[in-house]
Design a protein around this motif. Structure first.
Motif, PDB file in Angstrom:
ATOM      1  N   CYS A   1      -3.794  -5.220  -0.748  1.00 49.04           N
ATOM      2  CA  CYS A   1      -5.092  -5.685  -1.234  1.00 49.04           C
ATOM      3  C   CYS A   1      -6.020  -6.116  -0.101  1.00 49.04           C
ATOM      4  O   CYS A   1      -7.236  -6.049  -0.242  1.00 49.04           O
ATOM      5  N   MET A   2      -5.456  -6.533   1.014  1.00 47.98           N
ATOM      6  CA  MET A   2      -6.293  -6.978   2.123  1.00 47.98           C
ATOM      7  C   MET A   2      -6.706  -5.823   3.036  1.00 47.98           C
ATOM      8  O   MET A   2      -7.828  -5.795   3.516  1.00 47.98           O
ATOM      9  N   GLU A   3      -5.823  -4.875   3.282  1.00 49.23           N
ATOM     10  CA  GLU A   3      -6.078  -3.833   4.273  1.00 49.23           C
ATOM     11  C   GLU A   3      -6.629  -2.532   3.694  1.00 49.23           C
ATOM     12  O   GLU A   3      -7.437  -1.865   4.334  1.00 49.23           O
ATOM     13  N   SER A   4      -6.186  -2.157   2.532  1.00 47.88           N
ATOM     14  CA  SER A   4      -6.514  -0.839   1.994  1.00 47.88           C
ATOM     15  C   SER A   4      -7.995  -0.592   1.734  1.00 47.88           C
ATOM     16  O   SER A   4      -8.500   0.478   2.094  1.00 47.88           O
TER      17      SER A   4
ATOM     18  N   SER B   1      13.233  -9.984  -2.605  1.00 45.66           N
ATOM     19  CA  SER B   1      11.943  -9.663  -3.214  1.00 45.66           C
ATOM     20  C   SER B   1      10.753 -10.114  -2.373  1.00 45.66           C
ATOM     21  O   SER B   1       9.652  -9.630  -2.572  1.00 45.66           O
ATOM     22  N   SER B   2      10.924 -10.983  -1.413  1.00 43.52           N
ATOM     23  CA  SER B   2       9.810 -11.483  -0.617  1.00 43.52           C
ATOM     24  C   SER B   2       9.058 -10.384   0.134  1.00 43.52           C
ATOM     25  O   SER B   2       7.838 -10.370   0.138  1.00 43.52           O
ATOM     26  N   PRO B   3       9.727  -9.444   0.801  1.00 45.73           N
ATOM     27  CA  PRO B   3       8.966  -8.397   1.500  1.00 45.73           C
ATOM     28  C   PRO B   3       8.110  -7.559   0.558  1.00 45.73           C
ATOM     29  O   PRO B   3       7.022  -7.133   0.928  1.00 45.73           O
ATOM     30  N   ALA B   4       8.564  -7.352  -0.653  1.00 42.79           N
ATOM     31  CA  ALA B   4       7.773  -6.573  -1.606  1.00 42.79           C
ATOM     32  C   ALA B   4       6.479  -7.298  -1.941  1.00 42.79           C
ATOM     33  O   ALA B   4       5.420  -6.686  -2.021  1.00 42.79           O
ATOM     34  N   PHE B   5       6.543  -8.610  -2.135  1.00 42.53           N
ATOM     35  CA  PHE B   5       5.336  -9.361  -2.424  1.00 42.53           C
ATOM     36  C   PHE B   5       4.408  -9.376  -1.225  1.00 42.53           C
ATOM     37  O   PHE B   5       3.201  -9.280  -1.359  1.00 42.53           O
ATOM     38  N   ALA B   6       4.955  -9.498  -0.035  1.00 39.94           N
ATOM     39  CA  ALA B   6       4.137  -9.487   1.170  1.00 39.94           C
ATOM     40  C   ALA B   6       3.452  -8.134   1.325  1.00 39.94           C
ATOM     41  O   ALA B   6       2.286  -8.049   1.700  1.00 39.94           O
ATOM     42  N   GLU B   7       4.174  -7.066   1.034  1.00 42.30           N
ATOM     43  CA  GLU B   7       3.594  -5.726   1.126  1.00 42.30           C
ATOM     44  C   GLU B   7       2.478  -5.570   0.112  1.00 42.30           C
ATOM     45  O   GLU B   7       1.427  -5.013   0.425  1.00 42.30           O
ATOM     46  N   ASP B   8       2.676  -6.052  -1.102  1.00 43.18           N
ATOM     47  CA  ASP B   8       1.644  -5.962  -2.127  1.00 43.18           C
ATOM     48  C   ASP B   8       0.388  -6.718  -1.696  1.00 43.18           C
ATOM     49  O   ASP B   8      -0.721  -6.249  -1.910  1.00 43.18           O
ATOM     50  N   ALA B   9       0.556  -7.875  -1.095  1.00 49.18           N
ATOM     51  CA  ALA B   9      -0.593  -8.665  -0.652  1.00 49.18           C
ATOM     52  C   ALA B   9      -1.346  -7.950   0.454  1.00 49.18           C
ATOM     53  O   ALA B   9      -2.577  -7.946   0.466  1.00 49.18           O
ATOM     54  N   SER B  10      -0.639  -7.335   1.371  1.00 49.27           N
ATOM     55  CA  SER B  10      -1.321  -6.646   2.468  1.00 49.27           C
ATOM     56  C   SER B  10      -2.070  -5.421   1.960  1.00 49.27           C
ATOM     57  O   SER B  10      -3.096  -5.047   2.528  1.00 49.27           O
TER      58      SER B  10
ATOM     59  N   GLU C   1      -9.722  -2.743  -6.069  1.00 49.78           N
ATOM     60  CA  GLU C   1     -10.159  -4.101  -5.721  1.00 49.78           C
ATOM     61  C   GLU C   1     -10.244  -4.986  -6.954  1.00 49.78           C
ATOM     62  O   GLU C   1      -9.862  -6.162  -6.909  1.00 49.78           O
ATOM     63  N   GLN C   2     -10.728  -4.437  -8.053  1.00 52.99           N
ATOM     64  CA  GLN C   2     -10.791  -5.216  -9.293  1.00 52.99           C
ATOM     65  C   GLN C   2      -9.392  -5.588  -9.768  1.00 52.99           C
ATOM     66  O   GLN C   2      -9.160  -6.704 -10.242  1.00 52.99           O
ATOM     67  N   LEU C   3      -8.455  -4.657  -9.623  1.00 48.83           N
ATOM     68  CA  LEU C   3      -7.073  -4.952 -10.014  1.00 48.83           C
ATOM     69  C   LEU C   3      -6.472  -6.021  -9.111  1.00 48.83           C
ATOM     70  O   LEU C   3      -5.724  -6.891  -9.570  1.00 48.83           O
ATOM     71  N   CYS C   4      -6.786  -5.979  -7.823  1.00 53.47           N
ATOM     72  CA  CYS C   4      -6.313  -7.022  -6.902  1.00 53.47           C
ATOM     73  C   CYS C   4      -6.839  -8.385  -7.323  1.00 53.47           C
ATOM     74  O   CYS C   4      -6.098  -9.371  -7.333  1.00 53.47           O
ATOM     75  N   ASP C   5      -8.118  -8.442  -7.653  1.00 54.92           N
ATOM     76  CA  ASP C   5      -8.724  -9.699  -8.084  1.00 54.92           C
ATOM     77  C   ASP C   5      -8.085 -10.239  -9.352  1.00 54.92           C
ATOM     78  O   ASP C   5      -7.987 -11.452  -9.541  1.00 54.92           O
ATOM     79  N   ALA C   6      -7.627  -9.319 -10.204  1.00 55.08           N
ATOM     80  CA  ALA C   6      -6.998  -9.719 -11.460  1.00 55.08           C
ATOM     81  C   ALA C   6      -5.497  -9.975 -11.302  1.00 55.08           C
ATOM     82  O   ALA C   6      -4.832 -10.338 -12.270  1.00 55.08           O
ATOM     83  N   GLY C   7      -4.968  -9.774 -10.099  1.00 54.74           N
ATOM     84  CA  GLY C   7      -3.552 -10.026  -9.862  1.00 54.74           C
ATOM     85  C   GLY C   7      -2.655  -8.818 -10.073  1.00 54.74           C
ATOM     86  O   GLY C   7      -1.437  -8.940 -10.032  1.00 54.74           O
ATOM     87  N   GLY C   8      -3.225  -7.659 -10.277  1.00 56.49           N
ATOM     88  CA  GLY C   8      -2.435  -6.443 -10.502  1.00 56.49           C
ATOM     89  C   GLY C   8      -2.238  -5.663  -9.213  1.00 56.49           C
ATOM     90  O   GLY C   8      -2.739  -4.546  -9.068  1.00 56.49           O
ATOM     91  N   ARG C   9      -1.530  -6.248  -8.269  1.00 62.40           N
ATOM     92  CA  ARG C   9      -1.395  -5.636  -6.944  1.00 62.40           C
ATOM     93  C   ARG C   9      -0.668  -4.303  -6.968  1.00 62.40           C
ATOM     94  O   ARG C   9      -1.019  -3.395  -6.232  1.00 62.40           O
ATOM     95  N   ARG C  10       0.329  -4.180  -7.786  1.00 65.93           N
ATOM     96  CA  ARG C  10       1.065  -2.907  -7.827  1.00 65.93           C
ATOM     97  C   ARG C  10       0.215  -1.784  -8.397  1.00 65.93           C
ATOM     98  O   ARG C  10       0.233  -0.663  -7.906  1.00 65.93           O
ATOM     99  N   GLU C  11      -0.533  -2.079  -9.437  1.00 62.91           N
ATOM    100  CA  GLU C  11      -1.434  -1.081 -10.000  1.00 62.91           C
ATOM    101  C   GLU C  11      -2.560  -0.772  -9.011  1.00 62.91           C
ATOM    102  O   GLU C  11      -3.004   0.364  -8.901  1.00 62.91           O
ATOM    103  N   ALA C  12      -3.016  -1.801  -8.301  1.00 63.35           N
ATOM    104  CA  ALA C  12      -4.052  -1.593  -7.289  1.00 63.35           C
ATOM    105  C   ALA C  12      -3.543  -0.670  -6.190  1.00 63.35           C
ATOM    106  O   ALA C  12      -4.276   0.198  -5.714  1.00 63.35           O
ATOM    107  N   ALA C  13      -2.297  -0.852  -5.802  1.00 65.10           N
ATOM    108  CA  ALA C  13      -1.714   0.008  -4.767  1.00 65.10           C
ATOM    109  C   ALA C  13      -1.727   1.470  -5.208  1.00 65.10           C
ATOM    110  O   ALA C  13      -1.960   2.372  -4.392  1.00 65.10           O
ATOM    111  N   LYS C  14      -1.512   1.698  -6.494  1.00 63.37           N
ATOM    112  CA  LYS C  14      -1.566   3.074  -7.014  1.00 63.37           C
ATOM    113  C   LYS C  14      -2.979   3.638  -6.908  1.00 63.37           C
ATOM    114  O   LYS C  14      -3.166   4.812  -6.569  1.00 63.37           O
ATOM    115  N   LYS C  15      -3.974   2.820  -7.194  1.00 64.02           N
ATOM    116  CA  LYS C  15      -5.363   3.273  -7.096  1.00 64.02           C
ATOM    117  C   LYS C  15      -5.739   3.536  -5.638  1.00 64.02           C
ATOM    118  O   LYS C  15      -6.431   4.503  -5.329  1.00 64.02           O
ATOM    119  N   PHE C  16      -5.281   2.671  -4.734  1.00 67.32           N
ATOM    120  CA  PHE C  16      -5.570   2.886  -3.322  1.00 67.32           C
ATOM    121  C   PHE C  16      -4.882   4.154  -2.812  1.00 67.32           C
ATOM    122  O   PHE C  16      -5.449   4.895  -2.015  1.00 67.32           O
TER     123      PHE C  16
END
Length: 96
Positions: free
Chosen positions: A29-32, A18-27, A59-74
């Motif tokens: 929010c930083m790069e998109s 599961s670690s790569p998935a979390f790393a991907e989610d974090a990136s 970005e608001q979803l990233c700030d709230a910790g919703g990285r997966r939902e944020a990825a969908k918006k991006f």
């Protein structure tokens, strides 16, 4: 004793998987957001407005910790710009 070892081994395996998935989610929010803004700067105004709206929500979803939902918006923002998110983030990463 063997059961505890198996449980520990299984937990370590799950953490490694599961670690790569979390790393991907974090990136995401930083790069998109930057990649979307850069692409929107050269896009048609209506498409850029729609993409920037999706990016702001992401970005608001990233700030709230919703990285997966944020990825969908991006991803939706990238689609509004007639491209995909992977292409945008690859261009931005190679430019740096």
């Amino acid at each position: 004793m063997i059961n505890r070892s198996l449980i520990a081994l299984a937990a370590a395996g799950l953490a490694a998987i599961s670690s790569p998935a979390f790393a991907e989610d974090a990136s995401v929010c930083m790069e998109s957001p930057a990649a979307i803004r850069a692409a929107a700067a050269t896009a048609e105004p209506a498409k850029a407005k729609k993409a920037l709206r999706y990016a702001a929500v992401g970005e608001q979803l990233c700030d709230a910790g919703g990285r997966r939902e944020a990825a969908k918006k991006f991803a939706a923002a990238a689609k509004a710009l007639d491209t995909d998110l992977a292409a945008l983030t690859t261009k931005t990463a190679s430019a740096q």
